[in-house]
Design a protein around this motif. Structure first.
Motif, PDB file in Angstrom:
ATOM      1  N   LYS B  45       0.834  -1.206   0.000  1.00 16.10           N
ATOM      2  CA  LYS B  45       0.000   0.000   0.000  1.00 16.10           C
ATOM      3  C   LYS B  45       0.872   1.261   0.000  1.00 16.10           C
ATOM      4  O   LYS B  45       0.700   2.158  -0.828  1.00 16.10           O
ATOM      5  CB  LYS B  45      -0.899   0.026   1.247  1.00 16.10           C
ATOM      6  CG  LYS B  45      -1.749  -1.219   1.438  1.00 16.10           C
ATOM      7  CD  LYS B  45      -2.639  -1.113   2.653  1.00 16.10           C
ATOM      8  CE  LYS B  45      -1.900  -1.055   3.986  1.00 16.10           C
ATOM      9  NZ  LYS B  45      -1.175  -2.269   4.340  1.00 16.10           N
ATOM     10  N   THR B  46       1.807   1.302   0.953  1.00 13.10           N
ATOM     11  CA  THR B  46       2.663   2.470   1.039  1.00 13.10           C
ATOM     12  C   THR B  46       3.457   2.647  -0.247  1.00 13.10           C
ATOM     13  O   THR B  46       3.622   3.758  -0.744  1.00 13.10           O
ATOM     14  CB  THR B  46       3.621   2.336   2.244  1.00 13.10           C
ATOM     15  OG1 THR B  46       2.843   2.246   3.429  1.00 13.10           O
ATOM     16  CG2 THR B  46       4.549   3.528   2.346  1.00 13.10           C
ATOM     17  N   THR B  47       3.923   1.551  -0.783  1.00 14.53           N
ATOM     18  CA  THR B  47       4.701   1.627  -2.010  1.00 14.53           C
ATOM     19  C   THR B  47       3.871   2.244  -3.139  1.00 14.53           C
ATOM     20  O   THR B  47       4.350   3.110  -3.882  1.00 14.53           O
ATOM     21  CB  THR B  47       5.187   0.214  -2.409  1.00 14.53           C
ATOM     22  OG1 THR B  47       5.855  -0.348  -1.281  1.00 14.53           O
ATOM     23  CG2 THR B  47       6.129   0.274  -3.576  1.00 14.53           C
ATOM     24  N   PHE B  84       1.952  11.845   6.090  1.00 11.33           N
ATOM     25  CA  PHE B  84       2.814  10.677   6.241  1.00 11.33           C
ATOM     26  C   PHE B  84       2.377   9.777   7.381  1.00 11.33           C
ATOM     27  O   PHE B  84       1.701  10.188   8.312  1.00 11.33           O
ATOM     28  CB  PHE B  84       4.262  11.118   6.447  1.00 11.33           C
ATOM     29  CG  PHE B  84       4.887  11.653   5.205  1.00 11.33           C
ATOM     30  CD1 PHE B  84       5.628  10.818   4.377  1.00 11.33           C
ATOM     31  CD2 PHE B  84       4.702  12.974   4.819  1.00 11.33           C
ATOM     32  CE1 PHE B  84       6.183  11.298   3.211  1.00 11.33           C
ATOM     33  CE2 PHE B  84       5.251  13.455   3.656  1.00 11.33           C
ATOM     34  CZ  PHE B  84       5.999  12.630   2.848  1.00 11.33           C
ATOM     35  N   GLN B  85       2.860   8.530   7.295  1.00 10.12           N
ATOM     36  CA  GLN B  85       2.418   7.499   8.226  1.00 10.12           C
ATOM     37  C   GLN B  85       2.677   7.906   9.682  1.00 10.12           C
ATOM     38  O   GLN B  85       1.865   7.681  10.539  1.00 10.12           O
ATOM     39  CB  GLN B  85       3.140   6.186   7.886  1.00 10.12           C
ATOM     40  CG  GLN B  85       2.504   4.947   8.480  1.00 10.12           C
ATOM     41  CD  GLN B  85       2.836   3.662   7.717  1.00 10.12           C
ATOM     42  OE1 GLN B  85       3.573   3.659   6.745  1.00 10.12           O
ATOM     43  NE2 GLN B  85       2.287   2.554   8.162  1.00 10.12           N
ATOM     44  N   ARG B  86       3.846   8.522   9.928  1.00 10.18           N
ATOM     45  CA  ARG B  86       4.128   9.024  11.294  1.00 10.18           C
ATOM     46  C   ARG B  86       4.167  10.552  11.286  1.00 10.18           C
ATOM     47  O   ARG B  86       4.990  11.154  11.961  1.00 10.18           O
ATOM     48  CB  ARG B  86       5.433   8.462  11.824  1.00 10.18           C
ATOM     49  CG  ARG B  86       5.481   6.964  11.936  1.00 10.18           C
ATOM     50  CD  ARG B  86       4.921   6.471  13.276  1.00 10.18           C
ATOM     51  NE  ARG B  86       4.457   5.100  13.102  1.00 10.18           N
ATOM     52  CZ  ARG B  86       3.608   4.489  13.925  1.00 10.18           C
ATOM     53  NH1 ARG B  86       3.149   5.124  14.977  1.00 10.18           N
ATOM     54  NH2 ARG B  86       3.230   3.254  13.697  1.00 10.18           N
ATOM     55  N   LEU B 161      -2.963   9.908   1.997  1.00  8.37           N
ATOM     56  CA  LEU B 161      -2.916   9.730   3.448  1.00  8.37           C
ATOM     57  C   LEU B 161      -2.487   8.303   3.766  1.00  8.37           C
ATOM     58  O   LEU B 161      -3.185   7.352   3.404  1.00  8.37           O
ATOM     59  CB  LEU B 161      -4.271  10.015   4.080  1.00  8.37           C
ATOM     60  CG  LEU B 161      -4.861  11.397   3.827  1.00  8.37           C
ATOM     61  CD1 LEU B 161      -5.935  11.308   2.767  1.00  8.37           C
ATOM     62  CD2 LEU B 161      -5.415  12.005   5.107  1.00  8.37           C
ATOM     63  N   ASP B 162      -1.367   8.156   4.423  1.00  6.64           N
ATOM     64  CA  ASP B 162      -0.835   6.822   4.691  1.00  6.64           C
ATOM     65  C   ASP B 162      -1.112   6.436   6.138  1.00  6.64           C
ATOM     66  O   ASP B 162      -0.406   6.853   7.054  1.00  6.64           O
ATOM     67  CB  ASP B 162       0.676   6.811   4.428  1.00  6.64           C
ATOM     68  CG  ASP B 162       1.209   5.393   4.374  1.00  6.64           C
ATOM     69  OD1 ASP B 162       0.414   4.460   4.630  1.00  6.64           O
ATOM     70  OD2 ASP B 162       2.403   5.229   4.077  1.00  6.64           O
ATOM     71  N   GLU B 163      -2.109   5.633   6.345  1.00  5.11           N
ATOM     72  CA  GLU B 163      -2.535   5.220   7.690  1.00  5.11           C
ATOM     73  C   GLU B 163      -2.481   6.371   8.663  1.00  5.11           C
ATOM     74  O   GLU B 163      -1.812   6.295   9.695  1.00  5.11           O
ATOM     75  CB  GLU B 163      -1.640   4.075   8.198  1.00  5.11           C
ATOM     76  CG  GLU B 163      -1.729   2.882   7.277  1.00  5.11           C
ATOM     77  CD  GLU B 163      -1.077   1.635   7.856  1.00  5.11           C
ATOM     78  OE1 GLU B 163      -1.057   1.516   9.084  1.00  5.11           O
ATOM     79  OE2 GLU B 163      -0.612   0.815   7.071  1.00  5.11           O
ATOM     80  N   PRO B 164      -3.178   7.443   8.347  1.00  2.99           N
ATOM     81  CA  PRO B 164      -3.036   8.632   9.190  1.00  2.99           C
ATOM     82  C   PRO B 164      -3.552   8.398  10.597  1.00  2.99           C
ATOM     83  O   PRO B 164      -3.166   9.094  11.509  1.00  2.99           O
ATOM     84  CB  PRO B 164      -3.884   9.677   8.465  1.00  2.99           C
ATOM     85  CG  PRO B 164      -4.861   8.898   7.677  1.00  2.99           C
ATOM     86  CD  PRO B 164      -4.161   7.643   7.274  1.00  2.99           C
TER      87      PRO B 164
END
Ligand SMILES: Nc1ncnc2c1ncn2[C@@H]1O[C@H](COP(=O)(O)OP(=O)(O)OP(=O)(O)O)[C@@H](O)[C@H]1O
Ligand SMILES: Nc1ncnc2c1ncn2[C@@H]1O[C@H](COP(=O)(O)OP(=O)(O)OP(=O)(O)O)[C@@H](O)[C@H]1O
Ligand SMILES: [Mg+2]
Ligand SMILES: [Mg+2]
Lengths: 271, 359, 266, 386, 359
Positions: B45-47, B84-86, B161-164
């Protein structure tokens, strides 16, 4: 379990071996040879202001060069794999295990008119370049000796910069130069501050380097102080006064550079 | 809707260290759509998101944005912003400066306009009064909102939005889900959202893209995906399910758990081995002898809205959701209507492709 | 391309750092006493080195002082870091500022001030004063290296250890200490490095019985520095380099073995 | 190397302290005692072997360091090797113990010429260890003309080929001599003149050095330099093009002598050490190692004829008579000389004058920039607060 | 059950920096019970747990363990182990060494026995084969399991778990919930569990203790708490609820949203202002004119198992869960049976106690 007591031996130690001795120096600086109170030493120090400015000037140049040299290097290191990083950092530290005087002597061998560098250029019909006995050589000596003190703190700050911050900046429209300007430089500021301190302080107070590479004619404040304690005149009082002046200069310079980001946490910026 | 395509991924493949991470992804994302990439950890997913954002160049395939090929265009030249995720907030800047960051970089906006925009964003994400806080002094949910504001202030056409919400606790996550959806609807831009929480995906999205091992398994609206999962993996991932081995005897007739039952599916091979998927809430409980199956209550757990029963029938365990309580050990009957029996082709066994490679 | 650029940059800086050292090693094989004048290959300085008590003694003193001082500074500094870490913010800031003093204080001033102190206290110069002085200037480096590791440490680790049956002392030894070990090692290394090479401070507090290598080298500057010192430096350099290489190889090997073992378990 | 065969005249004398566990602290110049090899003896080792007195041997680089170290009072040395003027200074400040010559029978070997010297008449506090003169060493390939005067160090033709002492006393000595004054002059006017002369020389000087002279002269880095005669010989051994000249104005004759500090706890053992240093064979080995001239006649007799006849190491009476020894100067003069020397070294002019402005500008820039930043922050804070 | 009390907190109060964190907590925990402390962030759950674990000494009150007063006994002398909120695994030790840690400290067990115990634990938490892994190389769920194994290997009589699943994603959290319950039942020891996830609390616990602002609001079994919350706060915290202002006209008759309805509650003062709580799933939807209330569908979200409808009636919003889809804008009727109308005393207004203190 908040144990504070373990710091007490250290606090005692500091009081005894740092605070009191500095007090002694301060005391000496305001007395004359007979132990009477006098500000004569400070007045006498004033006469040396050209030397003092020369020291500051050379130290600033050396510090700036160190910064320029070390910054890309430290950044480069911090983006390498962990194994590589460790090896490279040890490589940077290793020269510090060799005697400082010997390394500086070796520079003489390299820089002399008939030295290795000029001989090398001679092979191509270039030179000889006059390198030794100039203030340039003194600056080179400072840069050489104190470069690791700039690299290490910069590196240690830069390894802590999260790569995702760089991506975030790109995402918000920064090209590589803007990333550098807006993210990497501000975030590495604590390292810069520490590095500048670690280079500027010994550079401004050195005396060996100027004597060996400067041909003795680039007198620095370190030479002056050394002369008072170990020279013909033997005047520890004047020496103390000069030391106090030097300390104040350093504190002022530190205050100026530290204002970048208020009071930074300085801990752990060494490695 | 297809005339409205904003982003197109065509046959995208990515390898890391000789391992295929993405296997020829094809994907069209429409303008103003809320699309969610859903899948287990490590599925790519992130990729996928990073390819759209421009942080990775695909080894193969093309990315189109508004019909223009984007490969090789660096992130800072794309009208896309990322949460970003973090979060990746800039620790040296305060809340205000973080949000202002993109504006200062890109445009020669006067200070006053910048200020107005930032204020607007602060209002949007409910962070008025936090301007001068250090971002390190914010709670997770607040940091989250700063990250969103920082991305949105640039008025991107697409927000990634990456696992926000991954790092937030349940209550906060629920609140933020609603808030994000509200923001998307207000700004009317495209959101591409990554999560591995199926409920989140169902709640928020216009369309959900289910991924596994670098492949897209299914694309569809939440109801499509929930009600018509293409295979047992999707069915299981999208909600708790009973997945049983079955045999499709003929169209509309399936056998599983020792019973032949009528169903609504057709078009399978004769005697094809299939997965039979039944949602726990689709079982009806009756007296023991009246059900299609009889079973014994093995355990029962109170879940608030319903009870969750695990019932045993022969060697099989069934999960049943019901609003009534049954004592452990009771005999019950279980029935399911044909519409709630979902028949699926078996997935190719896991690791097949790898074995082939090795051979 | 940029990789190539960065590599050659690193190469250049390393050359800059190592060029004098190679010159130094090269001339330790020089036949003549001259530093800049190559007259032929010889090992005579190595041979003479092993008969030169002054150099060997100074070397031993240097090592002794460096080891003792850096060990004590490490212990004291680590304890101090822990104590300071547990203090309230204000006193912590105050103490850290004083800790920073020796770093920004020019060495020569520190040497002189310590000399004055020892004279005032009536301590005879010797091994003790040397060690005391070295501990003093080493302490800040240890503290500055250990502090951040303490700050990074999850403070629940200590509680977890107590929860699992450790007394506070055991918890410190078994959990806190290993956790901050990298910082301690760094601090020790820094302290040791600074100790080895210190001239300015040692000079003022060394006495009639012991002198360190840097002082000996400096004292030679009326006549001239004997190439025996070059020989010694060359030996030190090679030994340290070998140790580093061995440690590195060992680390890599250990990692590989671990990976293999893990695969076998799976 | 075979064990060194050494037969002192009076074995009993040296055995007095055996088994007493005594040790003495010897503080000497670097590289200033024979430490064995090349068929020479390891002096300290032999002394310990003979007397059972342990020797703590440490080194210093200049007389002033020695002085400062003693002055600080942190250490108890038993044997030190100050030079002439420093001996006088220490005597004046009661830092030395008078020697018991009965315990130093070998003092009788000392050349009577060194008995009546200006710094310590009658050698009450000191026994000469080595002596020498300051000479001009030059490259005879490059400087063909005969050198007669210190003036050659001011010759513009040798610009950047001249090396000069980096210690003030020696440098001023040469300048004063060149002017025809005494090298112990305390006259402010004469010192002023000497300072101006040194400043005048500065543009021609390649560098101010001490031991770097060896390498520079040997490697033909420089053409001409003043240095100590004994060291000149060692340079000439490495570089055949080098030659030595004695200036006609006269030169400095220096004596490094052995003394015992007033606070020594082991005076008798120290005297035994001094006596040992004057054993003919020991003194001979030492002088061979150091390369300077020996005041010890018995040792002189043991030297190679070649050295005995070397006019550079043992110059003619004529030259010696012309030369002058340093004496102790008043505190005031010392202070003045230091200040003047600083003036000389720091007078490289150009750099400083244009260096000043940039330093101040840069600092000012930093300050304003930070101040502005601070202000901006404050302003923004106000803005946001609204 | 009360004869079986293992841990007793009597009138425990704690202050930090002059602020009351716990306000005289009284609590009995039985042997072999699974008890959950449930409450919003900052309500004092961790503090309560740390008092039981011995990391904080209460300012007032006593802790009893098996009838013995525990105050002042250091943590390492209590038969209690803890699974920390962020695991607190020792990063310098591998998985095996982490689990072995407590055994090495306490007992002079021979190596072989230690090894057997650790292996048993590894099996229990499904981590065989991970012995040599660095704990930093584990996923969140795996770290979680190591933390549990590390605590359990010492055979404590009580295991304290502080939001052990807080950092895990949904799927993993559900799995671990089941696993934890299984472990507790197998080892047959007391678990004291902290969470702010109500579903988790309901699913796993024998008894739930609901806390707020340093006070215990309610203690009871999951069904008690869900079905008979003592006030609107508990009701809302324990599950999504519609909370409405109402007036209790007389026993069994309540008025809210402009309608007087029959209910099953009694014993309130006449005309007492009350909170009326109705669960979203308790509303029945009918044709507009047939319901007790009529409303307009304002939004509808697919949640997988059900649809979540927000319906407007006058100015009030109602949340309704239903399995059928309604278009936005539809008029609907809503009804609720008397049993599903929960009447509660209003809570004293927030901050009351504080105001008193200040006065
Ligand atoms: N830079 C990289 N180098 C090597 N492998 C990588 C890299 N980035 C990702 N991977 C691998 O690619 C696979 C997919 O990673 P990706 O981050 O896209 O997963 P994800 O679906 O986002 O998972 P998660 O839900 O855990 O974030 C993983 O197996 C990961 O290990
Ligand atoms: N050491 C401490 N010093 C000062 N205040 C503290 C300390 N520990 C906790 N508090 C305060 O006590 C209150 C209760 O904290 P506690 O950790 O028990 O909450 P919690 O219920 O566990 O919350 P969470 O769900 O966020 O973990 C909080 O307001 C917290 O700020
Ligand atoms: Mg991801
Ligand atoms: Mg908590």
């Amino acid at each position: 379990m908040k144990v504070k007591a373990t710091a007490s031996p250290y606090l005692l130690w500091m009081a005894l071996f740092i605070i009191i001795p500095l007090g002694l120096v301060a005391y000496f600086s305001v007395t004359d040879r007979l132990g009477n109170f006098s500000l004569e030493n400070y007045r006498a120090s004033l006469a040396y202001s050209p030397v003092i400015f020369n020291s500051i000037w050379l130290a600033i140049i050396a510090t700036v060069i160190c910064l320029i040299l070390a910054y890309p290097l430290a950044y480069n290191f911090s983006r390498k794999s962990a194994n590589h990083q460790r090896t490279l950092i040890l490589l940077i530290m290793l020269p510090m295990w060799m005697n400082f005087l010997l390394r500086t002597y070796a520079w003489m061998t390299l820089l002399e008119n008939n030295g290795l560098i000029n001989r090398f250029f001679g092979l191509f019909g270039l030179g000889p370049f006059e390198m030794i006995n100039t203030s340039g050589a003194v600056v080179l000596g400072m840069v050489y000796n104190y470069l690791p003190f700039m690299i290490l703190p910069l590196y240690s700050v830069m390894t802590k910069i999260d790569h995702s911050l760089i991506e975030a900046a790109q995402d918000l429209g920064c090209n590589s130069i803007q990333v550098l300007k807006n993210v990497i430089i501000p975030l590495s500021m604590p390292g810069v501050t520490t590095g500048v301190t670690m280079v500027f302080v010994p550079a401004v107070s050195t005396f060996v380097i100027s004597r060996m590479l400067g041909g003795g004619s680039n007198m620095l404040i370190g030479d002056l102080i050394e002369m008072q304690f170990l020279g013909n005149a033997y005047n520890p009082n004047l020496g103390s006064a000069l030391s106090m002046v030097l300390m104040v200069i350093i504190l002022i310079c530190m205050a100026l550079t530290n204002m970048f980001e208020g009071v930074e946490e300085k801990e752990g910026m060494l490695l | 809707m297809h005339k409205n395509t904003l982003i197109s991924l065509k046959n995208i493949s990515v390898e890391f260290d000789g391992e295929k991470i993405l296997n020829g992804i094809n994907l069209d994302i429409n303008d103003k759509e809320f699309v969610t990439l859903l899948g287990p950890s490590g599925c790519g997913k992130t990729t996928t998101l990073r390819i759209i954002g421009g942080f990775i160049d695909p080894d193969q395939g093309d990315v189109f944005f508004d019909g223009v090929r984007l490969n090789g265009v660096p992130p800072y030249k794309r009208h896309i912003n990322t949460v970003f995720q973090r979060y990746a907030l800039f620790p040296h800047l305060n809340v205000y400066e973080n949000i202002e960051f993109g504006l200062k970089i890109n445009k020669k906006l006067p200070e006053s306009e910048r200020k107005a925009l930032v204020k607007e964003m602060l209002a949007l994400v409910n962070l008025k009064g936090f301007e001068l806080r250090k971002v390190t002094q914010l709670s997770g949910g607040q940091q989250q909102r700063v990250a969103i504001a920082r991305a949105l202030v640039n008025h991107p056409r697409v927000l990634l939005l990456d696992e926000p919400l991954g790092a937030l606790d349940l209550k906060l996550r629920k609140e933020m889900q609603i808030e994000l959806k509200r923001i998307q609807q207000r700004l009317n831009i495209t959101f591409i959202y990554v999560t591995h929480d199926q409920e989140e995906a169902l709640t928020m999205s216009d369309r959900v893209i289910v991924m596994k091992d670098g492949n897209i398994l299914q694309i569809g609206s939440p109801t499509d995906i929930y009600n018509e999962p293409v295979n047992a993996f999707v069915a299981d991932f999208i909600g708790e399910s009973n997945i049983l081995d079955g045999i499709m005897h003929e169209d509309y007739l399936v056998e599983f758990a020792g019973k032949k039952l009528e169903c609504v599916d057709f078009g399978f091979a004769k005697k094809e081995a299939v997965d039979v998927v039944i949602r726990p809430e689709d079982w009806k409980i009756s007296a023991s002898e009246q059900g299609q199956f009889s079973a014994i209550v093995d355990s029962i757990i109170f879940k608030g809205v319903h009870w969750e029963i695990i019932a045993k029938h022969d060697d099989l365990s069934f999960m049943i959701h019901t609003t009534q309580k049954y004592e452990v050990g009771t005999s019950i009957g279980m029935s399911v209507v044909p519409e709630d029996i979902h028949i699926m082709h078996k997935m190719p066994p896991e690791g097949d492709s790898k074995q082939e490679e090795e051979a | 391309m940029s990789k190539w650029l960065s590599r050659s940059y690193i190469g250049l800086v390393l050359t800059f750092l190592y060029a004098p050292i190679f010159v130094l090693i090269l001339y330790s094989f020089n036949q003549s006493k001259s530093r800049g004048h190559w007259t032929g290959f010889s090992l005579r300085w190595y041979e003479k080195l092993f008969h030169n008590d002054a150099i060997l003694n100074a070397f031993m003193t240097t090592l002794l002082v460096a080891v003792i001082a850096s060990v004590i500074a490490t212990v004291l500094g680590t304890a101090a870091a822990i104590g300071i870490h547990n203090m309230r913010k204000r006193s912590r800031t105050a103490i850290m500022n004083i800790t920073y003093l020796p770093v920004i204080n020019p060495e020569i001033v520190m040497g002189v001030s310590l000399m004055l102190l020892f004279v005032l206290m009536g301590i005879k110069f010797g091994l003790i004063t040397l060690i005391l002085a070295h501990i003093t200037f080493n302490l800040p480096y240890v503290i500055l290296s250990v502090m951040p590791k303490l700050r990074q440490m999850d403070h629940y680790l200590f509680e977890a250890a107590m929860d699992l049956g450790c007394t506070p002392l055991q918890a410190f030894m078994k959990v806190t200490l290993p956790e901050i070990m990298p910082g301690i090692v760094t601090g020790f290394l820094m302290a040791f490095t600074f100790s080895l090479d210190d001239f300015n401070i040692s000079y003022f507090v060394s006495g009639d019985k012991f002198q360190t290598l840097p002082i000996l080298i400096y004292s030679m500057t009326r006549k001239r520095v004997s190439p025996e010192i070059n020989a010694l430096s060359a030996i030190i350099f090679i030994v340290v380099l070998l140790v580093l290489i061995l440690v590195n190889i060992n680390d890599v090997r250990r990692e590989k073995e671990l990976r293999k073992k893990e695969d076998a378990l799976r | 190397t075979p064990a060194y065969a050494f037969e002192p005249k009076d074995q009993n004398y040296y055995e007095r302290f055996q088994g007493k566990g005594i040790s003495i602290s010897v503080y000497n110049w670097g590289e200033y005692i024979c430490n064995g090899g090349d068929g020479l003896m390891n002096v300290n080792e032999e002394f310990t072997k003979l007397t059972d007195i342990k020797v703590n041997y440490t080194n210093y680089a200049t007389n002033e360091e020695l002085y400062a170290k003693m002055k600080s009072g942190g250490s108890n040395y038993d044997v030190i090797f100050p030079s002439d003027y420093m001996i006088a200074r220490m005597m004046k400040e009661n830092m030395l113990a008078p020697l018991n010559h009965e315990n130093i029978p070998n003092a009788s070997y000392i050349n009577p010429l060194f008995h009546d010297n200006s710094y310590d008449p009658g050698n009450v506090y000191s026994i000469p260890y080595t002596w020498g003169t300051v000479v001009i060493i030059y490259n005879k390939n490059k400087i063909k003309e005969p050198i007669e005067s210190w003036q050659v160090l001011w010759d513009e033709r040798y610009k950047n080929e001249i090396l000069m002492f980096s210690n003030s006393r020696d440098a001023f000595g040469i300048a004063l001599k060149a002017l025809g004054y005494s090298l112990n002059s305390e006259d402010p006017k004469e010192l002023r003149e000497a300072t101006d002369l040194l400043k005048e020389q500065k543009p021609f000087v390649q560098s101010y050095v001490m031991d770097q002279i060896f390498d520079k002269m040997e490697a033909n880095e420089a053409m001409i330099a003043p240095y100590y005669a004994g060291d000149a010989i060692s340079m000439m051994e490495s570089n055949e093009d080098l030659a030595v000249a004695f200036p006609k104005e006269g030169t400095n004759l220096f004596v490094d002598a052995v003394c015992i500090p007033a606070n020594s706890d082991n005076q008798e053992a120290a005297e035994m050490y001094i006596n040992f240093l004057n054993e003919p064979k020991v003194a001979a080995d030492n002088i061979e190692y150091i390369g300077y001239s020996s005041p010890n006649l018995a040792a002189f007799d043991l030297l190679d004829e070649e050295i005995q006849n070397n006019e550079i190491i043992y110059p003619s009476m004529e030259i010696l008579e012309q030369s002058e020894q340093f004496i102790n100067l008043s505190d005031e003069t010392n202070l003045r000389m230091d200040q003047l020397w600083t003036e000389v070294l720091a007078s490289k002019g150009s750099f400083l004058s244009w260096g000043f402005a940039p330093v101040v500008t840069i600092l000012a820039l930093f300050a304003t920039k930070n101040w502005m930043k601070y202000n901006r922050r404050k302003k923004r804070k106000r803005m946001v607060d609204e």
